[in-house]
Enzyme design. Structure first.
Site, mmCIF file in Angstrom:
data_model
loop_
_atom_site.group_PDB
_atom_site.id
_atom_site.type_symbol
_atom_site.label_atom_id
_atom_site.label_comp_id
_atom_site.label_asym_id
_atom_site.label_seq_id
_atom_site.Cartn_x
_atom_site.Cartn_y
_atom_site.Cartn_z
ATOM 1 N N CYS A 105 0.819 -1.186 0.080
ATOM 2 C CA CYS A 105 -0.069 -0.008 -0.099
ATOM 3 C C CYS A 105 0.914 1.148 0.004
ATOM 4 O O CYS A 105 1.641 1.560 1.017
ATOM 5 C CB CYS A 105 -0.925 0.067 1.461
ATOM 6 S SG CYS A 105 -1.674 1.293 1.484
ATOM 7 N N CYS A 135 0.124 3.610 2.603
ATOM 8 C CA CYS A 135 0.658 3.245 3.827
ATOM 9 C C CYS A 135 2.082 3.649 4.055
ATOM 10 O O CYS A 135 2.527 4.057 5.401
ATOM 11 C CB CYS A 135 0.370 1.754 3.964
ATOM 12 S SG CYS A 135 -1.290 1.302 3.966
#
Length: 768
Positions: A32, A35
């Site tokens: 991600c 993230c």
């Protein structure tokens, strides 16, 4: 307490989050991007708050935890106090906002949170929670409880109050004839005022003020980059139209919203109504209409007060006069200013370049504005080629009508036809503004970044002096995407003649050539490209191999093997059903072949053309059905149809290779080794391995596309080669070809291995 985030697992999660004090948990994953960007912000905030536990949950490794908390998007941030969740939000947040959130959560009353959660449960049951007027009604649209009176016509009248699902008051206002009219207030959960202002017959009017709170709140104020140091924001309205915005810090000093730094001193010649735009480092005065669009005169100044540009707008579009500072933008270094006209955002008519004393140095007629509808239907963007003389004649016709944009495009096609560049350069000198090379590239680059799908923008940038080669390349890409590859080839060739040093344009031309089916020419361009961009050249070669396979009997080149369990031993479909499906594949392939042949001159034989299927269709094509059928106890959709008209050549070839793979493996499953109608079902001993291999390779292709191959690496799944390239080395943008190839083959084997199935084109045999 640790100043660094700790990794949480299913075993440690309850103990950590159930301890006294505040615990923040970041649910994330390695793949991600947001993230990864949020991780250093989370870690830095942990160092600032050593009294708070910062934990991280890897959702890939801890799927049970992610499932328990129904984490649907990441990063997801949760906060706990004594085992009670006191906050949850999705998405990364900037450092200042995270820091402010942590500070506010430290003061959260857990008992109040529990009461709020109990009230939310009552709301879910349709029960009015404590603190809300007992006669209030739930408004599902706004997710709020609402109480107030209505007149005989059912219109809202008088004072109204609104409460959140947790029972806290969130809004007070007054209605008159169903429209808000008079003062209003919004509230933080703590009861502090979060906003106040006034409506006049439904429109905001006068100052609307936002107030920050140090306590936890769901009221939004520090959005869109506004610094958490901003404690008050005043937005001024005139009957629904924003006319001014001011931000203040905790000492009531006016500040810059993104940084909280003091608002700069206004230069003497900048009017009072102008506002400083810190995102642009400019002063601006912009008039807006009721829809929030620019309308009237807009003006911008540099920080020192020098006028940067001013222009007239109508309903959000530039319309009328325009003047700007133009230092270092034009070939003549004496140019200091330029001015001209716009018509619906298109520069047009006579533009003038002036020196520091505003003496005219040059005037140039950019012609009439030409808009999207007109240009998109122009002959100059049609696919068929013409002789250079015809295009030059068309350019002269356009010039007489002052359609200078269209004339430049026509001249570009003439250049591509006879490779004589001089007339094109002469025309640009007559109708385009003479920018410096650097500024010309910037002008073109801005259009290609923001409006590359607009003919009006691309053609307009040509007469505004944008880099002609860059813009013609943009035209080529847009034409290729519009399935006009022959016209696209003209424009990219013109671009390369104007800028022969730009070898990277070979890649664009290579893709266009592939769209025309000219694979050998594309490979030749890849050779030239390899000298400057070897990786891009490798991509072009791999794309060519994947797009134009040799249509021979592919199973003969494979030794089927699969590590899957419970593989089928033999086909479950009868010979008659197999023969019917063979003809379905043959019909689809013949349809593709006919469409492709129609795109080339009669008698032209392309080496990659799908084979003639006539031998499998002695009575002609069979019907391709679209229907709902019963398979066992389920009703499934079957769609055997194949639309080919207007489909790009690469997509047609991808359809062909997928169907060819399925067809040849179906014939192989009957014991055949060439393109012939099977007369018996004599499956090879490794039939099950072939079926499993198609599924296994499809999974590998999808894993490569979705995770970059991490799933295969973690599981130790075997690799395989596709057109001579290992699957993990296939470019991410080409994996779709592999996936489509094996998806069709898997669907065929699913159908073949289960006698209840009626067609490989059942929707329940795809997507798994």
């Amino acid at each position: 307490m640790s100043e660094h985030p700790v990794d949480l697992t299913a075993e440690s999660f309850e103990q950590t989050t159930g301890a006294p004090g505040l615990v923040l948990v970041d649910f994330w994953a390695e793949w991600c991007g947001p993230c990864r960007n949020f991780a250093p912000i989370f870690a830095a905030t942990a160092q600032k708050h050593p009294d708070v536990v910062f934990g991280k949950v890897d959702t890939e490794a801890e799927q049970e935890l992610a499932g328990r908390f129904e984490v649907q998007s990441i990063p997801t941030l949760m906060a706990f106090k004594g085992g009670v969740m006191v906050h949850r939000s999705s998405g990364a947040m900037p450092a200042g906002r995270l820091d402010a959130l942590v500070k506010s959560l430290k003061s959260v009353d857990v008992d109040a949170v529990k009461r709020a959660e109990e009230n939310k449960k009552l709301t879910e049951q349709g029960i009015v929670p404590p603190g809300v007027h007992p006669e209030a009604e739930w408004d599902a649209g706004d997710s709020e409880w609402v109480y107030g009176a209505k007149d005989a016509k059912g219109r809202k009248q008088g004072p109204y109050k609104y409460w959140r699902a947790d029972g806290t008051l969130c809004n007070e206002c007054i209605f008159e004839n169903d429209k808000p009219h008079g003062p209003f207030k919004r509230f933080h959960e703590s009861g502090e005022v979060s906003q106040d202002g006034a409506f006049v017959r439904g429109d905001l009017h006068g100052p609307r003020t936002w107030y920050a709170s140090d306590k936890y709140t769901t009221e939004r104020m520090h959005e869109n980059g506004v610094s958490t140091s901003i404690r008050k924001t005043v937005m001024t309205y005139e009957h629904g139209r924003v006319v001014g915005v001011k931000h203040y810090d905790g000492q009531d000093r006016r500040v810059v919203p993104t940084t909280g730094e003091p608002y700069p001193d206004r230069p003497q010649n900048v009017p009072l109504e102008a506002e400083y735009r810190e995102d642009m480092n400019q002063w601006s005065h912009v008039n807006l209409d009721v829809a929030g669009e620019r309308h009237g005169l807009s003006r911008f100044w540099l920080p020192d007060g020098e006028l940067l540009w001013e222009g007239e707008y109508v309903d959000g579009s530039r319309q009328g006069l325009y003047r700007s500072l133009a230092k270092d933008e034009y070939l003549d270094p004496a140019v200091r200013f330029d001015e001209g006209r716009f018509d619906q955002d298109e520069a047009c008519d006579v533009w003038t370049l002036l020196d520091a004393d505003r003496a005219v140095l040059l005037s140039r007629d950019l012609g009439v504005a030409q808009f999207e509808d007109e240009l998109s239907e122009s002959q100059v963007l049609s696919n068929p080629p013409r002789p250079a003389s015809a295009w030059r004649e068309y350019a002269e016709t356009c010039l007489k009508a002052r359609k200078h944009r269209e004339a430049v495009l026509a001249m570009a096609r003439a250049v591509a036809s006879d490779q004589v560049v001089a007339p094109m350069l002469d025309l640009l000198e007559r109708v385009a503004l003479p920018r410096t090379p650097k500024n010309a590239r910037g002008t073109a680059g801005e259009v290609l970044e923001n409006a590359s799908n607009s003919w009006a923008a691309l053609a307009g940038a040509l007469v505004r002096g944008g880099d002609a080669a860059m813009l013609l390349r943009g035209c080529a890409v847009l034409l290729d995407q519009s399935d006009k590859p022959r016209a696209a080839l003209d424009f990219i060739n013109a671009a390369m003649l104007l800028a022969p040093e730009r070898a990277d344009y070979l890649f664009t031309r290579g893709l266009i050539l592939l769209n025309m089916g000219l694979d050998a020419h594309a490979l030749k361009d890849a050779e030239g490209l390899a000298k400057v961009e070897p990786d891009t050249a490798d991509f072009l070669r791999a794309y060519t191999r994947g797009l134009f396979p040799v249509f021979d009997f592919w199973p003969a080149k494979e030794t089927p093997h699969s590590t899957y369990n419970d593989l089928p031993e033999k086909p479950a479909q009868p010979l008659s059903a197999i023969q019917r499906i063979v003809q379905k594949y043959a019909t689809r392939l013949q349809k593709i072949r006919t469409e492709l042949q129609g795109r080339f001159k009669a008698g032209v034989s392309m080496p990659w053309m799908p084979p003639d299927m006539s031998a499998l269709l002695p009575e002609g094509p069979v019907e391709l059905v679209e229907d709902e059928v019963d398979v066992g106890e389920d009703s499934v959709s079957v769609d055997e149809s194949l639309a080919v008209a207007g489909v790009g050549l690469p997509d047609l070839i991808r359809f062909a290779r997928a169907d060819w793979s399925a067809l040849t493996w179906l014939l192989w499953s009957c014991g055949e080794s060439k393109l012939v109608m099977p007369r018996k079902v004599a499956a090879p001993a490794n039939f099950g391995h072939a079926a499993g291999m198609s599924s296994q390779r499809l999974w590998r292709a999808r894993d490569r596309r979705v995770t970059g191959g991490r799933g295969a690496k973690a599981s130790g799944a075997a690799s395989f080669d596709f057109e001579g390239v290992a699957i993990d080395a296939v470019h991410p943008q080409l994996v779709g070809i592999v996936e489509q190839h094996y998806s069709e083959t898997q669907a065929m084997f699913y159908w073949l291995a289960d006698g209840d199935n009626v067609s490989p084109w059942q929707d329940n045999l795809r997507g798994s």
